[in-house]
Design an enzyme around this catalytic site. Structure first.
Site, PDB file in Angstrom:
ATOM      1  CG  PHE A 808      -1.604   1.265   1.533  1.00  0.00           C
ATOM      2  CD1 PHE A 808      -2.497   1.807   0.617  1.00  0.00           C
ATOM      3  CD2 PHE A 808      -1.389   1.940   2.730  1.00  0.00           C
ATOM      4  CE1 PHE A 808      -3.149   3.004   0.887  1.00  0.00           C
ATOM      5  CE2 PHE A 808      -2.037   3.138   3.004  1.00  0.00           C
ATOM      6  CZ  PHE A 808      -2.922   3.667   2.080  1.00  0.00           C
ATOM      7  CG  HIS A 809       2.566   5.047  -2.225  1.00  0.00           C
ATOM      8  ND1 HIS A 809       2.162   6.273  -1.753  1.00  0.00           N
ATOM      9  CD2 HIS A 809       3.827   5.244  -2.710  1.00  0.00           C
ATOM     10  CE1 HIS A 809       3.118   7.171  -1.936  1.00  0.00           C
ATOM     11  NE2 HIS A 809       4.137   6.581  -2.512  1.00  0.00           N
ATOM     12  CB  SER A 810      -0.994   6.443   2.499  1.00  0.00           C
ATOM     13  OG  SER A 810       0.042   7.320   2.900  1.00  0.00           O
TER      14      SER A 810
END
Length: 965
Positions: A808-810
């Site tokens: 995941f990359h916020s």
């Protein structure tokens, strides 16, 4: 034994027989070799020879050729005896064919004879060196055999004597042979990649069919060799000489030309072949320089985290607009050789260490390249054959660029971001480029003026067509994996895969080039344009094979329409058609960037996530060019003018030959890249899962070099089994249409999920795993204001236990509401999994504060790998249901701007162990122990202690941390 036909010369004859018996003996012994091995092998070792690496009887019930002839005694020995006997008639067959077809001054019979001899030798190679003996050499020799079968087959058809029956059989058998290769490859993929039970049996049937068809094709020579009589005398004498066959009839010549697409309808000349080779390579150099510009420009906003000012260099492509100034036009047209040589600055740029200066040199190369090619097309436009040659060189150069990028794992070996340390062939490529440029410009320009007004139609519409066309070719066809990744949607695999199905794109491009040259009236119709539009729509709207079928239709159309569009543009004002055309192309490139970089550019929100608008604009621009072409044709028809055709199409056979060679080279690279890894984790005996997270900064290091090799080395030396990569989507013009994950996955022996594709408007998230990916789902998390946050939810089979991995990359720090919504979404997603899980992420939060407490919460069920590590801001590893044993932070050196974080987990062996792991108290989970108390197999590599290696060392803690639980 046949009686001699020469009664007055019978004295001293020991033996004589008809030449057809050479063919029949070759056919009989060759079939006997294979079929006897099949019969004996099935009788003695049936269950063993139908067994493959995945399945045996009854799932697989028919043996492959290699298993039959190469694995066991006595069938292997029986086969080798008969195949040795076959060699005599085989060489004799090649020799008789040469004698039958050789004529004074013809080069082709010699070339076909040489290919026949090499084909025979390689046949002996792959049959005597079996896959059991040496798998690599067996495959190399078999590929070589198939490669040399292509000129042998087409050459035999082209040189066939006037025998209608023989020509017909050769056409049918050759078509069946090459047609069989398609299902053969398909079922091999089903067996090797998808592990489908029974697929290898079907593959075996097609493999045996190839053998039967191959031998049958050579058997047709019996219909031609009846003109020969082989005589053995007991005295020395001169041979009868080459056969003086009669001239084929017009009907048979037409049949031969149709069977070979006219490729061999005229003589072969080495100097012409060298001209075409130089032209195509020079076209390849143009595309190499043009496609490198976006990458070197992208380096600067990447490190400035916003607009840097260097983006202005994309405007170097509009250099053809300078041709509107008469003195400059005259100067360039009269000095085309100098202009083309100056364009090679784009290749010399790799010698410039400073990134800023390297960009300037590449910009010069792009400007000179666009200017030089436009000038050449303009000056050659008065001669249809010369113009068609230049356009074909330009278009086929793009195809060559795609082939080279596939062979180099989506990097171009002569780009300025490549050098010897990361696989570049810059010096070799530059040397060949200089020779190609000199030969490309060796003919004097046909005129030094401008053809403005010489061609009817609108220069403005033509410029729109050029702008849309070049954007389409660059953005979609400059790499074979781009459109495949558009339709990729995770595991299980339901569509094409880049390293297996990339050739389909090349094949579609090849069909398009041939159609554009052979049937220009067909491709310049609204019907053909409609097919292209439907293909673009399918590519944009659908996933898996349905979307890729649209991609193939679009690829074929774009290559086909390139020929008439560029040819027409060359006959109008070059300053308008190419100067304005490249300006429109530049705006499309910016549009193409804005849809994903909307958070960093002015006006970005207006086009946010609108790839559909890009595709519509692209096809409308191409449609403007098509409208111009159709209007010109209508005017010609009203004036009763016959469409102008190339006066001499002899060059086409060389270009079609170049297309064939490039396809063969791609297939060879495809075979070498075919997935053969065993995907073994590093410490299976300890049930260890080593997981890492790394933000790779689009695979460009601090010095503007492509960084795949250096990443590979660190991941391998740290013994990482599962790694999440962020900022990994490189399938855009500004990133070079690359895919780092292909190289890493194939070199490291890992499965790969690319994550949300380039048409999903993210900066990318990818997953590499030593463990099989059972299922994966792609997510785009809520992002009402800022950039899209990609996530992968994958389920892995880890030592028989299903483990979920989240990558995941916020969103960015500037968008707190986005990050809050994303944290809630991901917490619910992780909490929905009842399985052991790991989060490999970029969270943009402070430990123990704010959104951190949403990610690490009762909702998610996740624990921090080390909550005492308060130095983090971006990268985090969370887990649940696993036994954490170690955690380390490894410095990046100059590879990227973010460290590699790694954690080690032991996977529970059974349900009771899993329950104990989940319910263990926090104090037990967090207890740290010294390294000497940790089993050897659970430790981190010692090579990164202290000063480490190549700028990589354990940092922050100065050493890894280990945990008792």
């Amino acid at each position: 034994m046949a009686a001699s036909r020469y009664k007055d010369k019978d004295a001293g004859i020991v033996l004589s027989f008809g030449g057809q018996w050479v063919s029949w003996s070759h056919t009989a012994v060759a079939y006997l070799a294979f079929l006897s091995a099949l019969i004996v092998g099935s009788a003695l070792h049936y269950h063993k020879i139908v067994q493959n690496e995945w399945y045996g009887y009854p799932d697989e019930w028919f043996p492959s050729v290699s298993a039959t002839i190469g694995d066991r005694y006595p069938e292997r020995s029986i086969f080798m005896i008969f195949i040795a006997i076959t060699s005599g008639p085989r060489f004799a067959l090649v020799g008789l064919w040469y004698l039958l077809t050789a004529k004074p001054g013809r080069t082709l019979p010699k070339a076909i004879a040489i290919s026949g001899v090499i084909r025979t030798l390689t046949c002996g190679g792959w049959t005597y060196i079996t896959s059991t003996d040496d798998h690599d050499w067996h495959d190399i020799l078999m590929i070589s055999y198939i490669v040399f079968t292509i000129p042998w087959t087409t050459g035999c058809i082209a040189l066939s004597p006037p025998n209608a029956k023989a020509i017909k059989y050769r056409k049918y058998l050759a078509s069946a042979f090459f047609g069989t290769l398609v299902p053969l490859v398909y079922f091999f993929i089903q067996h090797k990649v998808h592990r489908v039970a029974g697929a290898y049996t079907i593959y075996a049937f097609f493999e045996w069919s190839l053998i039967l068809l191959d031998v049958a094709f050579d058997a047709v020579t019996a219909l031609d060799f009846d003109t020969f009589e082989v005589v053995v005398r007991d005295v020395k004498g001169a041979s009868m000489g080459a056969n003086k066959s009669s001239v084929p009839t017009a009907v048979l010549e037409k049949e031969k030309e149709k069977a070979t697409a006219g490729v061999f309808s005229a003589g072969f000349r080495l100097d012409e072949a060298l001209d075409i080779a130089a032209d195509v390579y020079h076209g390849f150099v143009f595309w190499s320089i043009l496609t490198s510009l976006g990458v070197v420009v992208w380096y600067f906003p990447l490190w400035h985290m916003g607009i840097s000012g260097f983006e202005a260099f994309i405007m170097t492509t509009v250099a053809p607009a300078l041709l509107a100034i008469r003195p400059i036009r005259s100067l360039v047209l009269k000095n085309q050789r100098l202009t083309h040589l100056l364009s090679l600055a784009g290749l010399v740029a790799y010698r410039v260490e400073d990134p800023t200066l390297r960009l300037f040199v590449v910009g010069l190369g792009v400007a000179m390249s666009c200017l030089g090619w436009t000038a050449t097309l303009c000056s050659d436009s008065v001669q249809p054959a010369r113009l068609e040659m230049r356009v074909l060189a330009w278009v086929i150069g793009l195809l060559m660029s795609s082939v080279a990028k596939f062979a180099w794992y989506t990097n171009n070996p002569i780009w300025p971001i490549m050098h010897a340390a990361n696989g570049g062939w810059n010096g070799t490529g530059l040397a060949i480029a200089v020779l190609a440029a000199l030969r490309f410009t060796r003919r004097a320009p046909l005129h030094g003026g401008t053809p403005a007004g010489a061609e009817s139609g609108s220069a403005l519409l033509s410029a729109c067509g050029i702008g849309g066309l070049f954007f389409a070719l660059h953005s979609l066809l400059s790499d074979t994996s781009t459109m495949i990744l558009w339709v990729w949607d995770g595991y299980p695999i339901r569509g094409p895969v880049s390293n297996v199905h990339g050739w389909y794109t090349i094949a579609a491009m090849t069909v398009g080039v041939v159609a554009g040259v052979s049937r220009p009236a067909l491709v310049t119709t609204w019907t053909a344009y409609g097919v292209g539009c439907v293909g673009a729509a399918f590519l944009t709207l659908y996933h898996h094979w349905r979307g890729y079928y649209g991609a193939l239709a679009l690829a074929a159309y774009l290559m086909a329409i390139s020929i008439p569009l560029i040819s027409s543009a060359a006959k109008k004002s070059p300053a308008v058609t190419f100067g304005l055309g490249f300006l429109i192309y530049n705006f499309m490139v910016l549009f193409h960037v804005w849809v994903v970089a909307y958070a960093f550019v002015p006006g970005g929100p207006l086009v946010r996530e609108h790839t559909d608008w890009i595709m519509i604009s692209m096809m409308l621009l191409i449609g403007a060019g098509v409208f111009d072409l159709i209007s010109q044709r209508a005017k010609s028809a009203r004036k009763q003018e016959a469409p102008r055709r190339s006066a001499n199409a002899n060059h086409r056979k060389y270009y079609f030959g170049a297309l064939g060679i490039l396809n063969v080279l791609f297939l060879c690279a495809n075979f070498l890249r075919f997935p053969t890894n065993d995907y073994k984790p590093y410490h299976a005996e300890d049930r260890l899962l080593t997981a890492g997270i790394w933000t790779i900064h689009f695979s460009l290091d601090n010095d503007m070099w492509s960084s795949e090799y250096r990443m590979r080395d660190l991941i391998k030396e740290l013994e990482v089994d599962v790694v999440g990569l962020l900022e990994s989507d490189l399938q855009r013009i500004i990133m070079g249409n690359r895919d780092t994950t292909q190289f890493l996955a194939e070199d490291l022996g890992m499965y790969v999920d690319y994550g949300p594709g380039p048409n999903k408007h993210t900066w990318g998230a990818a997953l590499l795993s030593k463990f099989p990916i059972v299922n994966s789902t792609h997510h785009l998390l809520p992002s009402p204001v800022g950039e899209l946050a990609p996530a992968i939810h994958a389920t892995l089979d880890v030592y028989g236990t299903l483990v979920d991995v989240f990558v995941f990359h916020s969103g960015q720090e500037e968008d707190p509401e986005d990050r809050r919504l994303q944290s809630e979404y991901l917490a619910r997603l992780m909490g929905s999994s009842p399985r052991p899980s790991v989060l490999l992420s970029y969270l943009v939060t402070t430990p123990l504060e704010g959104n951190y407490n949403t990610y690490v919460s009762a909702t998610s069920g996740m624990h921090d790998v080390d909550e005492t590590d308060d130095d983090r801001w971006c990268e985090y590893i969370l887990f649940k249901g696993l036994r954490r044993t170690g955690y380390a932070r490894v410095s990046r050196s100059t590879i990227t701007d973010t460290e590699l974080q790694v954690a080690k987990f032991v996977v529970p062996r059974d349900e009771a162990d899993s329950v104990a792991t989940w319910s263990a108290p926090k104090a037990l989970r967090d207890r740290r122990v010294p390294e000497e108390e940790v089993p050897e197999g659970l430790r981190f590599p010692a090579m990164f202690k202290g000063e480490g290696v190549r700028g990589h060392q354990y940092h922050v803690f100065d050493e890894p941390r280990y945990y008792a639980f």
